[in-house]
Structure formats: C-alpha cells, structure tokens
Design an enzyme around this catalytic site. Structure first.
Site, PDB file in Angstrom:
ATOM      1  N   PHE A   1      36.825  40.190  44.491  1.00  7.33           N
ATOM      2  CA  PHE A   1      36.000  40.790  45.532  1.00  7.33           C
ATOM      3  C   PHE A   1      36.809  40.918  46.818  1.00  7.33           C
ATOM      4  O   PHE A   1      37.643  40.061  47.135  1.00  7.33           O
ATOM      5  CB  PHE A   1      34.761  39.936  45.810  1.00  7.33           C
ATOM      6  CG  PHE A   1      33.680  40.070  44.766  1.00  7.33           C
ATOM      7  CD1 PHE A   1      32.631  40.958  44.936  1.00  7.33           C
ATOM      8  CD2 PHE A   1      33.715  39.302  43.616  1.00  7.33           C
ATOM      9  CE1 PHE A   1      31.637  41.084  43.982  1.00  7.33           C
ATOM     10  CE2 PHE A   1      32.726  39.416  42.653  1.00  7.33           C
ATOM     11  CZ  PHE A   1      31.685  40.314  42.836  1.00  7.33           C
TER      12      PHE A   1
ATOM     13  N   THR B   1      36.180  38.362  38.559  1.00  4.35           N
ATOM     14  CA  THR B   1      36.083  39.587  39.345  1.00  4.35           C
ATOM     15  C   THR B   1      36.688  39.326  40.723  1.00  4.35           C
ATOM     16  O   THR B   1      36.381  38.311  41.356  1.00  4.35           O
ATOM     17  CB  THR B   1      34.634  40.055  39.504  1.00  4.35           C
ATOM     18  OG1 THR B   1      34.101  40.368  38.205  1.00  4.35           O
ATOM     19  CG2 THR B   1      34.553  41.308  40.373  1.00  4.35           C
TER      20      THR B   1
END
Length: 385
Positions: A263, A261
């Site tokens: 960020f 992911t």
C-alpha cells in the site's frame, strides 16, 4: 514578420513564443492540473511528516512538533481515504500504518480517493499498488500521473482471509461463500475441501455487509441467488467481521501464506526533507524515453553505474495527455531548430515507473536524475519516503 527580443538573446517570432508558452502550460496541466485550486489559483498543501508521525500509535490530539498553536489546543485527527466498504483490507492496512484512531473515510473507487486528497477533503489516501500474487494494480499507476499527489509512506500488508458468518451458525451448514473474485480464488483449495460453492460479489467487506443487512432485515445490496445468512459465509478481514457484527469461524484460510499487498500513502506534500541517511528510503519516479536503440538500457545505467539499487520497474501505455505533451514538445524543438516538419511519434508509447532504494536528496541520486533527464522526454519524481 515583427520579431520580439528577449533580453540579449536571439529573436523569437510570435509563433515560437506562443508555442513555448503553451509548452509550459501543457506541462503544468499534466503534473498539477488535478490539484489546482481554481478559486484561489494556488496548489494544495498538506501537513508535513511531523504532523503525520504525531498521530502514530493512535494519538488523537496534542500539539504537532511544528505547530505555533498553544499546547491546550488540540490538533485535528488525520483523515485518510481508502477504497471499499468499512472494514476493507485497505482500512486495516491504514490502521496498521497510522494507528487505530485515524479517521478512515471509505470511497467507492480509487479515483475518488485521489480526488478527496486533492480537494483537501482528506489528508491522505491509502491505496494498494501491487499484490505478491495478483501483480500490479495498473489503475493506480495511471492515476498517479493524473493527480499531483506525492508518496509519503508505504506499507507491506499481510492479507489474511477470514470465514465470517452469522453468530452461532454451524460451519457444517455453510453451502456458499461470497466475496470478491480474487479473494475467492485465493481460498479455492479451502473451499473445495469443504464442498463450499464460491459466489463472486463486488467487494470483500461488502460481502460481510450483505449478510449483516440480511440478518437485521435492512435494505441494501442483495446477495447472490440462493444465499441467506443461514447457509452463507463471507470471506473478508477480521476487521470487517467486527464492523458488521459477524462471527469469525476461521482465520487465515488463504491457500498461500505469502499473500502480501503493498500500500502507498499519498499526500499533497512530500516528506523528503525529513529523511536522513539513517532512515532507509525509497524513491519512486516515472519517465518516458525516445524510441531509440538501447534507450532503456542507457536510462537504467544512470543508476546502476552509481551503485543505486533498483527494486522495481514497470511499464505502462502512455496517457493521451502525456502523449500530446511530448508531441507538442517535439514540435517546439523542431521549430526552434529550424526543422519545420511535423513531430512524428510511434503509435505505441510507454512510460516507465521505477523504484530505487535511496533518497531523492542523495548526491548520487541527484546526479543520476540529472543524467536521466538529459535522455528523457518527461521525468517526474512521485515521492521519496
């Protein structure tokens, strides 16, 4: 009508002057309205990158490089907002990026994180923008337009799901697994092979919290029907297990080990002035285009013809505020040009989010942005980092 003379320029009727003034105000509302301080009339500001890097690696005090304060005065630790419960993957990501001693401030939703930074309650917000398996998180793209925050850093976080249970529970007794639906789907093969039934809940770390509350007999959200600490495991991060006192039976139970992911760390002030040519940089921007043939091709050519590498492009439906701004801008342009007809726009308009692998201050990027603004109705730099 009476006319108003602006210096030695051509005359403007009051109607046209009013429209020009409103156009400026409209643009300010779109790009700065969310962080405008009503009481003081000034936009919010934040610490520079020097302040941020002073706390990397877990420092909790000391003088910042640019601070005029005496050395014996300790600086305040960084406060970073994130979405979710304590122990969420967002919290683990921000601690990997900034060190273990920052103050992580949980918030119930993404917009609350943006609002916390804009109101100076927090220094930064750590928000997920895309996942290598699930794709982009569109809500956060839209919120970046609504709030006047700047990207100051990014972090690629490796998502490793853990099977968390009541301490001492035999794995053979696990009948249910509770977690966010996306986490459950990413561990589908693991759960099927062991005959464990998935039960979706609102959050990964929140699922660990449910089991912990049940063990302690404390009030809180009830887990799905039939789930008890003696037959249920939570799928969450190892940080969630440490936070809520659960035992990690197995780590890395996801089906795909390429689960990352991305960020973004958002602040009130950019860090582009600290980026030199030796620092690998990325710049994110958003722009809109007229509904003309080849408009997107021409806009991307601004960068490709200058050998500027583009790493991502994403399109999103235009917000109502931005659409009204462009409609108003077109109306002003038509009036000043002598065309009194109403500004017409297609029903479906899109804005484009673009990432380029260069700093905003590079000469080639400056020329490309100048070229792009000549073609675009609206262009905003989201940050160089």
């Amino acid at each position: 009508r009476n006319t108003y003379t602006h210096g030695s320029s051509s005359n403007l009727v009051p109607h046209e002057m009013t429209m020009r003034l409103l156009l400026v105000v409209f643009a300010a509302i779109i790009t700065h309205g969310a962080s405008w301080n009503v009481s003081t009339g000034r936009t919010a500001s934040t610490e520079t990158l020097s302040y941020l890097t002073a706390f990397r690696g877990g420092a909790t005090g000391g003088q910042t490089p640019s601070s005029p304060d005496p050395p014996n005065r300790k600086a305040k630790p960084i406060r970073v907002a994130f979405q979710g419960e304590a122990g969420a993957y967002s919290e683990k990501s921000l601690r990997e990026l900034l060190g273990p001693n920052v103050i992580a401030v949980p918030r119930s939703n993404f917009e609350a994180c943006y609002r916390a930074v804009a109101s100076k309650e927090c220094d930064y917000a750590c928000i997920p923008i895309e996942n290598s398996l699930g794709g982009s998180i569109h809500e956060n793209y839209d919120l970046m337009l609504r709030y006047d925050l700047t990207i100051v850093a990014e972090h690629d976080f490796r998502v490793r799901h853990c099977l968390l249970t009541k301490p001492g529970l035999d794995v053979a007794n696990i009948r249910f697994a509770i977690s966010h639906p996306q986490a459950l789907s990413q561990c589908d093969n693991y759960l099927r092979a062991r005959g464990i039934t998935p039960k979706p809940t609102y959050d990964t770390a929140g699922s660990a919290k449910m089991i912990s509350k049940q063990i302690k007999g404390e009030p809180g959200r009830a887990p799905p029907e039939g789930c008890t600490p003696d037959n249920t495991a939570a799928i969450a991060s190892n940080l969630a297990g440490e936070t809520f006192g659960l035992e990690c039976k197995e780590e890395g139970i996801e089906d795909d080990d390429s689960n990352f992911t991305r960020f973004l760390l958002l602040g009130r002030q950019g860090v582009v002035q600290y980026l030199n040519k030796k620092i690998p940089s990325k710049t994110s921007l958003v722009f809109t285009l007229p509904n003309d043939s080849g408009a997107l091709y021409k806009s991307l050519a601004c960068f490709s013809l200058r050998d500027i590498d583009m790493s991502k492009i994403e399109s999103r439906p235009m917000s109502a505020a931005l659409l009204n701004y462009i409609r108003f801008k077109n109306t002003v342009t038509r009036v000043e040009g002598g065309d009194k007809s109403a500004a017409s726009l297609p029903r479906f308009r899109y804005c484009f989010y673009l990432d380029i692998l260069a700093s905003e201050l590079d000469e080639g990027v400056q020329n490309a942005l100048h070229h792009l603004r000549e073609q675009s109705d609206y262009c905003r730099i989201l940050g160089s980092y």
